[in-house]
Design an enzyme around this catalytic site. Structure first.
Site, PDB file in Angstrom:
ATOM      1  N   LYS A   1      -7.304  -7.624   7.105  1.00 41.81           N
ATOM      2  CA  LYS A   1      -8.452  -7.632   7.974  1.00 41.81           C
ATOM      3  C   LYS A   1      -9.083  -6.251   8.080  1.00 41.81           C
ATOM      4  O   LYS A   1     -10.240  -6.110   8.491  1.00 41.81           O
ATOM      5  CB  LYS A   1      -8.020  -8.063   9.386  1.00 41.81           C
ATOM      6  CG  LYS A   1      -7.295  -9.385   9.412  1.00 41.81           C
ATOM      7  CD  LYS A   1      -6.561  -9.570  10.760  1.00 41.81           C
ATOM      8  CE  LYS A   1      -5.641 -10.765  10.653  1.00 41.81           C
ATOM      9  NZ  LYS A   1      -4.610 -10.752  11.664  1.00 41.81           N
TER      10      LYS A   1
ATOM     11  N   ASP B   1      -2.687   4.291   0.312  1.00 37.49           N
ATOM     12  CA  ASP B   1      -1.565   5.186   0.571  1.00 37.49           C
ATOM     13  C   ASP B   1      -0.728   5.266  -0.716  1.00 37.49           C
ATOM     14  O   ASP B   1      -1.037   6.054  -1.598  1.00 37.49           O
ATOM     15  CB  ASP B   1      -0.786   4.605   1.764  1.00 37.49           C
ATOM     16  CG  ASP B   1       0.263   5.533   2.305  1.00 37.49           C
ATOM     17  OD1 ASP B   1      -0.070   6.359   3.159  1.00 37.49           O
ATOM     18  OD2 ASP B   1       1.419   5.437   1.864  1.00 37.49           O
TER      19      ASP B   1
HETATM   20  P1  IMP Z   1      -0.425   1.123   0.277  1.00 40.56           P
HETATM   21  O1  IMP Z   1       0.789   1.966   0.553  1.00 40.56           O
HETATM   22  O2  IMP Z   1      -1.485   1.932  -0.454  1.00 40.56           O
HETATM   23  O3  IMP Z   1      -0.051  -0.135  -0.465  1.00 40.56           O
HETATM   24  O4  IMP Z   1      -1.037   0.705   1.680  1.00 40.56           O
HETATM   25  C1  IMP Z   1      -0.574  -0.446   2.298  1.00 40.56           C
HETATM   26  C2  IMP Z   1      -1.239  -0.770   3.602  1.00 40.56           C
HETATM   27  O5  IMP Z   1      -0.574  -0.044   4.620  1.00 40.56           O
HETATM   28  C3  IMP Z   1      -2.692  -0.449   3.830  1.00 40.56           C
HETATM   29  O6  IMP Z   1      -3.578  -1.403   3.294  1.00 40.56           O
HETATM   30  C4  IMP Z   1      -2.746  -0.472   5.348  1.00 40.56           C
HETATM   31  O7  IMP Z   1      -2.878  -1.793   5.818  1.00 40.56           O
HETATM   32  C5  IMP Z   1      -1.379   0.053   5.729  1.00 40.56           C
HETATM   33  N1  IMP Z   1      -1.432   1.465   6.168  1.00 40.56           N
HETATM   34  C6  IMP Z   1      -1.149   2.581   5.455  1.00 40.56           C
HETATM   35  N2  IMP Z   1      -1.283   3.686   6.227  1.00 40.56           N
HETATM   36  C7  IMP Z   1      -1.663   3.245   7.443  1.00 40.56           C
HETATM   37  C8  IMP Z   1      -1.998   3.923   8.697  1.00 40.56           C
HETATM   38  O8  IMP Z   1      -1.956   5.165   8.828  1.00 40.56           O
HETATM   39  N3  IMP Z   1      -2.361   3.117   9.741  1.00 40.56           N
HETATM   40  C9  IMP Z   1      -2.436   1.749   9.649  1.00 40.56           C
HETATM   41  N4  IMP Z   1      -2.140   1.089   8.512  1.00 40.56           N
HETATM   42  C10 IMP Z   1      -1.761   1.834   7.422  1.00 40.56           C
END
Ligand code: IMP
Length: 174
Positions: free
Chosen positions: A42, A101
C-alpha cells in the site's frame, strides 16, 4: 516511547519540491508516449498519486499487491496478493515505489514484470538506502537517500500506522 514518531527527516515542502522535479524529468523522458505506472500496495499509493498529478504525459495506473516475509520482516520472499488488472505487454512501464532497501522486494517485482515483455521498464523510488542493497536493481529516478534508521510517513508504516503523515519522520523503536 516505542512506536512514537520522532524527528522529521523530510518535510512536506521538500516532498512537494522533489515530486515536482522528478515529474519534470519523467515527463521529458516519456514525451509523446503513454506511461503505465505500476505501484505496489500500500505504501507507494501516496507517492504515485502525487507524482501522477504532476506528470504532463498521459498516464494509466495499475497496482500490485504483495506480502513479503524475511528474517527481519523487511522483505525477502515475495508473494503476490493482487496481480495487475491488465497486460503490460508492449507498454512503457514505470514501477513507482515508496522505498527500496535490500532490493529483494523490488528485484523480484522487476524480474517478474520484465518477463511480461513491456516495451520499456524503469523504476522510480522516492526513498533509497543504496548501501543496504543485496539485489542490484536499476533505479532510474530517485527522490532521497535515507540513513539506516526506520522511518514512517508518506506511505511508510509501522504496524499499518502513520502512512498518512504528510512528512517522513524517524520512528522511535526503543
Ligand atoms: P526491501 O528490503 O528493499 O525488499 O524493502 C522491503 C520493504 O520493507 C519496503 O517495501 C517497505 O515496505 C519496508 N521498509 C523498508 N524500510 C522501511 C522503513 O524505514 N519504514 C517502513 N517500511 C520500510
Amino acid at each position: 516511547m516505542a512506536g512514537e514518531v520522532g524527528e522529521v527527516l523530510i518535510t512536506e515542502r521538500q516532498i512537494r519540491a522533489k515530486v515536482r522535479s522528478l515529474a519534470r524529468r519523467i515527463s521529458k523522458d516519456y514525451e509523446g508516449k503513454e506511461l503505465w505506472l505500476i505501484t505496489i500496495l500500500k505504501g507507494g499509493v501516496f507517492f504515485v498519486t502525487d507524482l501522477a498529478r504532476a506528470l504532463t504525459v498521459p498516464v494509466a495506473l495499475d497496482f500490485l499487491g504483495i506480502s513479503s516475509y524475511g528474517p527481519d520482516s523487511r522483505g525477502g520472499e515475495v508473494r503476490f496478493t493482487k496481480d495487475l488488472d491488465t497486460s503490460i505487454r508492449g507498454r512503457d512501464v514505470l514501477i513507482v515505489e515508496d522505498i527500496v532497501d535490500t532490493g529483494l522486494t523490488l528485484g523480484y517485482i522487476y524480474r517478474n514484470l520484465l518477463n511480461r515483455e513491456p516495451a520499456s521498464l524503469r523504476i522510480c523510488v522516492f526513498l533509497d538506502r543504496p548501501y543496504r542493497r543485496i539485489v542490484e536493481i536499476p533505479i532510474h529516478y530517485r527522490g532521497f537517500e535515507l540513513p539506516d534508521q526506520f522511518v514512517v510517513g508518506y506511505g511508510l508504516d509501522w504496524h499499518q500506522r502513520y502512512r498518512n503523515l504528510p512528512y517522513v519522520a524517524l520512528l522511535n523503536e526503543e
